[in-house]
Design an enzyme around this catalytic site. Structure first.
Site, mmCIF file in Angstrom:
data_model
loop_
_atom_site.group_PDB
_atom_site.id
_atom_site.type_symbol
_atom_site.label_atom_id
_atom_site.label_comp_id
_atom_site.label_asym_id
_atom_site.label_seq_id
_atom_site.Cartn_x
_atom_site.Cartn_y
_atom_site.Cartn_z
ATOM 1 N N ASN A 124 0.860 -1.180 0.150
ATOM 2 C CA ASN A 124 -0.001 0.550 0.071
ATOM 3 C C ASN A 124 1.216 1.284 -0.116
ATOM 4 O O ASN A 124 2.700 1.039 0.292
ATOM 5 C CB ASN A 124 -0.577 -0.252 0.904
ATOM 6 C CG ASN A 124 -1.363 -0.715 1.581
ATOM 7 O OD1 ASN A 124 -2.234 -1.288 0.339
ATOM 8 N ND2 ASN A 124 -1.897 -2.185 2.522
ATOM 9 N N ASN A 135 -2.618 -10.640 17.010
ATOM 10 C CA ASN A 135 -2.800 -8.273 18.514
ATOM 11 C C ASN A 135 -4.049 -9.287 19.372
ATOM 12 O O ASN A 135 -4.574 -10.162 18.516
ATOM 13 C CB ASN A 135 -2.823 -7.400 18.007
ATOM 14 C CG ASN A 135 -3.827 -6.833 16.956
ATOM 15 O OD1 ASN A 135 -5.035 -7.492 16.503
ATOM 16 N ND2 ASN A 135 -3.754 -5.877 15.738
ATOM 17 N N GLY A 141 2.220 -6.810 4.322
ATOM 18 C CA GLY A 141 2.577 -7.476 3.314
ATOM 19 C C GLY A 141 4.033 -7.373 3.035
ATOM 20 O O GLY A 141 5.353 -7.609 3.328
ATOM 21 N N ASP A 188 3.884 -6.202 12.652
ATOM 22 C CA ASP A 188 4.665 -6.552 10.699
ATOM 23 C C ASP A 188 6.114 -6.518 10.502
ATOM 24 O O ASP A 188 6.844 -7.090 10.997
ATOM 25 C CB ASP A 188 4.503 -5.243 9.878
ATOM 26 C CG ASP A 188 2.460 -4.829 9.802
ATOM 27 O OD1 ASP A 188 1.822 -6.019 9.854
ATOM 28 O OD2 ASP A 188 2.409 -4.624 8.936
ATOM 29 N N GLY A 234 0.863 -4.963 22.257
ATOM 30 C CA GLY A 234 1.133 -4.073 22.303
ATOM 31 C C GLY A 234 2.030 -3.709 23.641
ATOM 32 O O GLY A 234 2.743 -4.162 23.356
HETATM 33 P P1 ATP Z 1 0.127 -2.765 14.078
HETATM 34 O O1 ATP Z 1 -1.107 -2.537 13.643
HETATM 35 O O2 ATP Z 1 0.070 -1.065 14.305
HETATM 36 O O3 ATP Z 1 1.442 -3.126 12.812
HETATM 37 P P2 ATP Z 1 -0.608 -5.226 16.310
HETATM 38 O O4 ATP Z 1 -1.385 -3.790 16.693
HETATM 39 O O5 ATP Z 1 -0.308 -5.810 15.079
HETATM 40 O O6 ATP Z 1 0.290 -3.489 15.532
HETATM 41 P P3 ATP Z 1 1.052 -4.648 18.988
HETATM 42 O O7 ATP Z 1 0.241 -5.549 19.683
HETATM 43 O O8 ATP Z 1 0.355 -3.045 18.999
HETATM 44 O O9 ATP Z 1 0.603 -5.269 17.312
HETATM 45 O O10 ATP Z 1 2.231 -4.705 18.684
HETATM 46 C C1 ATP Z 1 3.699 -5.593 18.462
HETATM 47 C C2 ATP Z 1 4.919 -5.455 18.643
HETATM 48 O O11 ATP Z 1 5.251 -4.555 19.393
HETATM 49 C C3 ATP Z 1 4.560 -5.847 20.580
HETATM 50 O O12 ATP Z 1 4.207 -7.064 21.220
HETATM 51 C C4 ATP Z 1 5.771 -5.358 21.308
HETATM 52 O O13 ATP Z 1 7.113 -5.945 20.493
HETATM 53 C C5 ATP Z 1 5.660 -3.457 20.343
HETATM 54 N N1 ATP Z 1 4.746 -2.723 21.054
HETATM 55 C C6 ATP Z 1 3.729 -1.358 20.940
HETATM 56 N N2 ATP Z 1 3.777 -1.393 21.622
HETATM 57 C C7 ATP Z 1 4.656 -0.892 22.258
HETATM 58 C C8 ATP Z 1 5.103 -0.197 23.830
HETATM 59 N N3 ATP Z 1 3.978 0.697 23.441
HETATM 60 N N4 ATP Z 1 6.258 -0.449 23.714
HETATM 61 C C9 ATP Z 1 6.971 -1.232 23.337
HETATM 62 N N5 ATP Z 1 6.610 -2.215 23.090
HETATM 63 C C10 ATP Z 1 5.791 -1.842 21.912
HETATM 64 O O1 RIB Z 2 0.315 -2.923 9.862
HETATM 65 C C1 RIB Z 2 0.727 -1.283 9.234
HETATM 66 C C2 RIB Z 2 -0.146 -1.642 7.633
HETATM 67 O O2 RIB Z 2 -1.802 -1.887 7.803
HETATM 68 C C3 RIB Z 2 0.640 0.032 7.419
HETATM 69 O O3 RIB Z 2 1.393 0.272 6.323
HETATM 70 C C4 RIB Z 2 -0.786 0.154 5.979
HETATM 71 O O4 RIB Z 2 -0.824 0.340 5.199
HETATM 72 C C5 RIB Z 2 -2.235 -1.137 6.340
HETATM 73 O O5 RIB Z 2 -1.449 -2.486 5.331
#
Ligand code: ATP
Ligand code: RIB
Length: 309
Positions: A17, A191, A47, A259, A229
């Protein structure tokens, strides 16, 4: 036939994207307009983000993806080449625009994302079939859910045919996943929202994460890693459980943290590292990414992760 290169071969079947990002103090309520801060237009897509993380760590990465016949698509291809990612199987769709994501980031570093999949939605079984030899030679296959689910299922079945381990980041959160898809996975990395969608269990700590991990693994997945998170990571590796705390960092933008976690975890697994060690390493990589703005430009390089692990 495996390559002579010592770098692990990682194949990603998934989305690319362009992210349109606006930073604001807070998210608007429905019907409300808020005045934001800075904006930027940057490459993203789950991806592609995962592919770049694996490549920056030293993986021999191939991306199987679809772009539109437009400037965003051309920019994406050039960027992947600069990252030394094989683009042989990045296909162009002349009928649809490249994928677009509208991203808003609040002052806590949290993001809201809406994706218009565009060309990602036409990545087909045939497109993946053309990359069969590539998947057959892979050490690991990575998939997510920003492309058609039938295409994801076909990629997993090809990997199974050749004994290649598949890891899924089940994002965007699915309402459900069929048993045939789940049972083909070596590991799944939801997540907390994605884990709730998959199980119906509200994740609010280690006990509920464990219950969700047990429920998901009962479907036949060997390893379930739930990212939480700022709550860190809950790991179910076979019959072992562990909670890994998040690293203490100054958070500016969590977009793409999942990712980064996924790409780093898969790179470590493809090196033969144990699941717990791979999750620890991925937790460190993701902690670096949340200290920087953006998705791909926040992805750390190998030296940076090695330095803090
Ligand atoms: P996104 O959708 O934003 O790409 P996600 O929601 O799939 O991310 P999260 O569970 O929010 O994934 O975060 C992935 C990992 O990133 C967490 O398990 C941790 O290792 C790191 N991380 C995320 N937020 C924090 C934070 N506030 N402090 C430290 N590490 C973090
Ligand atoms: O996980 C983050 C990604 O989700 C962004 O880069 C956006 O393009 C969406 O695919």
């Amino acid at each position: 036939m495996k390559s002579n290169s010592t770098a692990p071969r990682i194949v990603v079947v998934g989305s690319c994207n362009t992210d349109m990002i606006i930073r604001a103090d807070r998210f608007p309520a429905p019907g409300e307009t808020v005045l934001g801060g800075t904006s930027s237009m940057e490459p993203g897509g789950k991806g592609a983000n995962q592919a770049i993380m694996a490549a920056r760590l030293g993986g021999d990465v191939t991306l199987i993806s679809k772009i539109g016949y437009d400037l965003f698509g051309l920019q994406a291809i050039e960027l992947y080449r600069n990252e030394k990612i094989s683009t042989k199987h990045v296909v162009t769709d002349v009928a649809n625009p490249s994928g677009l994501a509208m991203v808003t980031v609040n002052s806590m570093g949290e993001s809201h994302i809406i994706v218009a999949p565009g060309a990602n939605s036409t990545l087909s079984i045939d497109d993946v079939r053309k990359a069969e030899n590539c998947i057959a030679c892979a050490d690991i296959l990575i998939v997510q859910l920003e492309i058609p689910i039938d295409t994801v299922g076909f990629a997993i079945s090809l990997a199974q045919k050749y004994g290649v381990r598949t890891v899924m980041k089940p994002a965007p959160a699915p309402l459900s996943l069929s048993d045939s898809i789940i049972s083909g996975l070596f590991a799944i990395l939801p997540n907390h929202v994605e884990a709730e969608h998959l199980t119906g269990i509200k994740i609010d700590g280690a006990d509920s994460a464990r219950a969700a991990a047990d429920m998901i693994s009962a479907g036949g997945v060997e390893n379930v890693i739930i990212t939480l998170g700022s709550g860190g990571v809950f790991v179910k590796a076979g019959d072992s459980y562990a909670s890994i705390p998040a690293r203490d960092v100054e958070v500016v933008d969590t977009t793409g943290a999942g990712d980064v976690f996924c790409g780093a975890f898969c790179y470590q697994v493809s090196l033969g590292r144990p699941i717990m060690d791979a999750a620890l390493y991925a937790n460190a990589a993701a902690s670096l990414s949340v200290t920087r703005f953006g998705a791909q430009r926040a992805i750390p390089y190998r030296e940076e992760v090695d330095a803090i692990i």
